[in-house]
Scaffold this active site. Structure first.
Site, short mmCIF file in Angstrom:
data_model
loop_
_atom_site.label_atom_id
_atom_site.label_comp_id
_atom_site.label_asym_id
_atom_site.label_seq_id
_atom_site.Cartn_x
_atom_site.Cartn_y
_atom_site.Cartn_z
N SER A 222 0.79 -1.15 -0.02
CA SER A 222 -0.08 0.03 -0.18
C SER A 222 0.91 1.31 -0.04
CB SER A 222 -0.82 -0.09 1.23
OG SER A 222 -1.27 1.39 1.49
N TYR B 175 -1.71 -0.87 10.71
CA TYR B 175 -1.91 -1.39 9.54
C TYR B 175 -0.67 -1.36 8.29
CZ TYR B 175 -3.59 -1.74 4.61
OH TYR B 175 -3.66 -1.92 3.23
N LYS C 62 2.12 -3.73 6.60
CA LYS C 62 2.48 -3.96 5.31
C LYS C 62 4.22 -3.86 4.88
CE LYS C 62 -1.30 -4.46 3.53
NZ LYS C 62 -1.72 -5.91 2.97
P1 NAD Z 1 -10.98 -7.01 1.56
O1 NAD Z 1 -10.94 -7.11 3.33
O2 NAD Z 1 -12.11 -6.79 0.88
O3 NAD Z 1 -10.28 -8.29 1.20
C1 NAD Z 1 -9.30 -8.99 1.94
C2 NAD Z 1 -9.79 -10.46 1.95
O4 NAD Z 1 -8.84 -11.07 2.58
C3 NAD Z 1 -11.16 -10.52 2.59
O5 NAD Z 1 -12.01 -11.25 1.78
C4 NAD Z 1 -10.79 -11.26 4.10
O6 NAD Z 1 -12.07 -12.25 4.45
C5 NAD Z 1 -9.68 -12.08 3.65
N1 NAD Z 1 -8.67 -12.38 4.82
C6 NAD Z 1 -8.48 -11.55 5.85
N2 NAD Z 1 -7.29 -12.37 6.51
C7 NAD Z 1 -7.45 -13.36 6.27
C8 NAD Z 1 -6.82 -14.61 6.65
N3 NAD Z 1 -5.96 -14.72 7.69
N4 NAD Z 1 -6.82 -15.85 6.02
C9 NAD Z 1 -7.81 -15.83 4.91
N5 NAD Z 1 -8.48 -14.62 4.18
C10 NAD Z 1 -8.06 -13.54 5.07
O7 NAD Z 1 -9.72 -5.79 1.23
P2 NAD Z 1 -9.13 -5.22 -0.09
O8 NAD Z 1 -9.50 -3.73 -0.07
O9 NAD Z 1 -9.84 -6.23 -1.21
O10 NAD Z 1 -7.64 -5.26 0.09
C11 NAD Z 1 -7.07 -6.31 -0.31
C12 NAD Z 1 -5.69 -6.02 0.02
O11 NAD Z 1 -5.12 -4.95 -0.63
C13 NAD Z 1 -5.03 -6.02 1.24
O12 NAD Z 1 -4.01 -6.61 1.56
C14 NAD Z 1 -5.20 -4.72 1.64
O13 NAD Z 1 -4.15 -4.37 2.83
C15 NAD Z 1 -4.54 -4.07 0.23
N6 NAD Z 1 -4.86 -2.86 0.19
C16 NAD Z 1 -6.19 -2.38 0.05
C17 NAD Z 1 -6.36 -0.83 -0.34
C18 NAD Z 1 -7.70 -0.30 -0.18
O14 NAD Z 1 -7.98 1.06 -0.24
N7 NAD Z 1 -8.87 -1.29 -0.30
C19 NAD Z 1 -5.30 0.11 -0.35
C20 NAD Z 1 -3.94 -0.39 -0.27
C21 NAD Z 1 -3.88 -1.82 -0.20
#
Ligand code: NAD
Ligand code: UDP
Length: 674
Positions: A127, A155, A159
């Site tokens: 991120s 958080y 990362k």
């Molecule tokens: P999200 O919460 O919709 O998706 C993450 C998924 O991971 C969820 O479906 C959750 O159930 C699953 N999960 C969490 N912990 C788990 C575990 N221990 N075992 C199995 N499954 C698990 O989030 P997102 O927005 O789709 O983000 C996806 C990735 O991108 C994440 O790593 C997040 O940190 C990163 N990210 C997101 C953003 C944003 O703004 N959405 C920005 C930068 C980075």
């Protein structure tokens, strides 16, 4: 070599689900691992519906090494895209241990398992938050990958730590290939309106919050400060359409796959547009998509917010040959489509599902609208139950095995590829003959053969709330060329609409897909057996809207003559019907859905009644004399099967049952209960 899969952790989540769709649409095979802690299985069934195939799914926590190992043993996995993480900045400051445990320990377990099975390619969701406040340096906006890291919350620190762990692993074993993707602000939804972000609780992020204001779930947007040094005083971010972001994963994966053999890599790429937008820019774009100015109030600054976090995406542009193509206007339109179709995300009042039987992923879906309850299972897109105020109005089994059995008399089934009978063991179209499976005496094919649509696992459903508070459930099945002898790959969508007016409407739609043929014979119906409260149907009062039915030969095929009943109003008594009534000979449409629904029959008992309507030219009325299965006896229910006339494909008027590539077949049935 067995087929190779991409393992997507967190594939049921917001960015993961969009990426799975892109992967499959680009020819990759995908396995999803997700413990659904922040997502729902409905996202997976919608992915399957969109891509038209089953996607193996494991409800596994990444920290569960044994179960994760099993996934790698079950599928031949080539690389991993690792999304799974907890991601709420605010929450991470309150429960940091949970964040470190889930994100860092989860990743360590994943990397260990990958190492054990010699899978050494990973794309990691990092991120822009790892940069912290990039405005603390001069000349670091737009932010390049070499900007020093200094995450400001737990958080962001998870990362940062995970990046370091992967880097150390690569240093220890340069066979590893790792793409570290630093996302800026992902927004928007899939253009289909079927997949999108489904935040639990009060959304933290700008657009999800604004979407809930627009749909009426929140009163107004709070704008966190308008005293920043930007063109309108609000902070600047780099908003990127989630589909563009998803494509960035494909680009980085293929970059890693195309490295020279034996060459490893650890490399960070920013995924952003390079274009900054203020909070007001986004607010105006979304208000425009919605069609009105949304309520807002400017409040004080949010702790931790900084003026400008815009990406410099040059490295990804040049090395990965990836560019963000969509605008914030596109994202706002797509987000609004997703929001209006799914005002409460994947959650829906009045709808529940349960696992139904041993077939992987088979479920029973129940909509309950104040005592009008309809249950449908993926197997056969079958109506398993219809209940009005506690009384069951269709025959159905409580277990999947009975539906799978050859003795199942098509209870509640979607019947295809060809409902009713085909004579002569097949048919001829354009001089070309096709032999269909014979599953009835005298060379007949009944209801599409022994492995017809009723014996298939359907994808989906997509469950949506409709404007009039109805709930629709859409199932999809792609029947391959040659199935039971029928030519061409055929995609069929069956949409059930359960309405609070105690009606169930069924909408059928089929098209030829793929390149394995350009014509087929087609005739679809639903084969529910209705019961109106009695053990047998004999006392039910019948009001037919036509006396006219096809004369049949001893082989139950039409002679070409028609006959007429003396009266259209009668009790079933002991009369046996397995006859095709003609409702509208002039209707020769391939897609009859443009026609008004016409009443076919009203049938009533002392306690209930049903009116069956359809847009179809004919309907089979069957008194269920042949039912002898489980607890159900002969004449326990009657079937009304609206469709095209029996054996039309072998008549001079086959037009309505021949579907060619580019054309759409359609029909509609409605049951109204009281
Ligand atoms: P999200 O919460 O919709 O998706 C993450 C998924 O991971 C969820 O479906 C959750 O159930 C699953 N999960 C969490 N912990 C788990 C575990 N221990 N075992 C199995 N499954 C698990 O989030 P997102 O927005 O789709 O983000 C996806 C990735 O991108 C994440 O790593 C997040 O940190 C990163 N990210 C997101 C953003 C944003 O703004 N959405 C920005 C930068 C980075
Ligand atoms: N923002 C806002 N009101 C909200 C949520 C966000 O004004 O309810 C602003 C926030 O100050 C920031 C921008 O919108 O400038 C994006 O915030 P978000 O939380 O979506 O993403 P971030 O960039 O903080 O990760």
């Amino acid at each position: 070599m067995s087929e190779q899969y991409i393992l997507v952790t967190g594939g049921a989540g917001y960015i993961g689900s969009h990426t799975v769709i892109e992967l499959i649409q680009n020819g990759y095979k995908v396995v999803i691992v997700d413990n659904l802690i922040n997502s729902s299985f409905d996202a997976v069934s919608r992915i399957e519906f969109i891509v038209g195939e089953k996607v193996p799914f494991f409800n596994v926590d990444l920290k569960d090494e044994k179960s994760l190992t099993k996934v790698f043993e079950t599928y031949s996995i080539k690389s991993v895209i690792h999304f799974a993480a907890l991601k709420a900045v605010g929450e991470s400051t309150k429960i940091p241990l949970d964040y470190y445990d889930n994100n860092v320990n989860g990743t360590i377990t994943l990397l260990k398992v990958m190492n054990n099975v010699n899978v050494k390619t990973i794309v990691f969701s990092s991120s822009a938050t790892v940069y912290g406040d990039a405005t603390r340096f001069e000349n670091m906006i737009p932010i390049p990958e070499h900007c020093p890291n200094d995450p400001t919350n737990p958080y962001g620190k998870t990362k940062y730590v995970i990046e370091q762990i992967i880097h150390d692993l690569y240093n220890s074993d340069p066979e590893w290939r790792a793409a570290i993707l630093r996302y800026f602000n992902p927004i928007g939804a899939h253009p289909s309106g079927l997949i999108g972000e489904d935040p639990l609780g009060i959304p933290n992020n700008l657009l999800p919050y604004l979407a809930q204001v627009a749909i009426g779930r929140r009163e107004k947007l709070s704008i966190f400060g308008n005293d920043y040094n930007s063109h309108d005083g609000t902070p600047i971010r780099d908003y990127i359409h989630v589909v563009d972001l998803a494509k960035g994963h494909i680009a980085s994966l293929s970059y890693l796959n195309n490295l020279e053999s034996n060459k490893g890599l650890f490399r960070e790429w920013n995924l952003g547009t390079g274009k900054g937008s203020t909070v007001f820019d986004v607010y105006h774009a979304f208000s425009k998509a919605v069609g009105r100015d949304l309520p807002y109030e400017v409040v004080g600054r949010r702790a931790g917010d900084v003026l400008d976090l815009t990406a410099n995406p040059t490295r990804a542009n040049t090395e990965l040959e990836w560019f963000a193509e969509k605008s914030i206007e596109d994202a706002c339109k797509d987000l609004w489509r997703w929001t209006t179709k799914n005002p409460f995300g994947f959650q829906l009042d009045n709808y529940k599902w349960t696992i139904f039987g041993e077939i992987e992923g088979n479920r029973l879906h129940t909509v309950d609208l104040d005592g009008f309850k309809v249950s449908i299972t993926n197997y056969g897109a079958t109506i398993q139950n219809i209940e009005l105020n506690g009384d069951k109005l269709v025959l159905g089994f409580d277990n999947l095995e009975s539906y799978q059995s050859s003795s199942n008399p098509f209870f509640g089934a979607t019947v295809g590829r060809y409902a009713n009978r085909i004579g002569n063991g097949g048919f001829t179209i354009d001089g070309k003959s096709f032999k269909t499976e014979i599953n009835e005496s005298e060379n007949k094919t009944l209801h599409g053969g022994s492995q017809g649509f009723d014996k298939k696992q359907w994808l989906g459903p997509i469950v949506l709330k409709e404007d009039d508070n109805s709930v629709s459930l859409s199932f999809k099945y792609i029947d391959p060329n040659g199935s039971n002898g029928f030519p061409s790959d055929l995609e069929t969508i069956v949409k059930y609409i359960v309405s609070p007016k105690n009606t169930l409407t069924i909408d059928f739609e089929s098209q030829i897909v793929g390149n394995n043929g350009d014509v087929t014979a087609l005739n679809l119906t639903n084969h529910s057996y209705f019961t109106l409260g009695d053990d047998v149907i004999d006392e039910y009062q019948v009001e037919l809207s036509t006396p006219k039915y096809l004369a049949l030969d001893s082989n139950q095929l039409p002679t070409g003559e028609t006959k007429k009943l003396d009266s259209t109003s009668f009790k079933f008594g002991s009369q046996q019907f397995d006859d095709d009534f003609i409702i509208n000979e002039a209707n020769e449409l391939l897609d009859t859905r443009s026609q008004d629904l016409k009443t076919l029959v009203n049938i009533s008992s002392s306690s209930h009644s049903i009116k069956v309507s359809s847009t179809e030219p004919a309907f089979q009325l069957y008194t269920g004399d042949g039912i002898f299965v489980g607890e159900f006896k002969s004449r326990a229910g009657f079937a009304v099967e609206p469709s095209r006339p029996v054996n039309a494909i072998n008549s001079s008027n086959a037009k309505q049952v021949i579907l060619r590539k580019g054309e759409t077949y359609g029909s509609k049935i409605q049951y109204e209960f009281a």
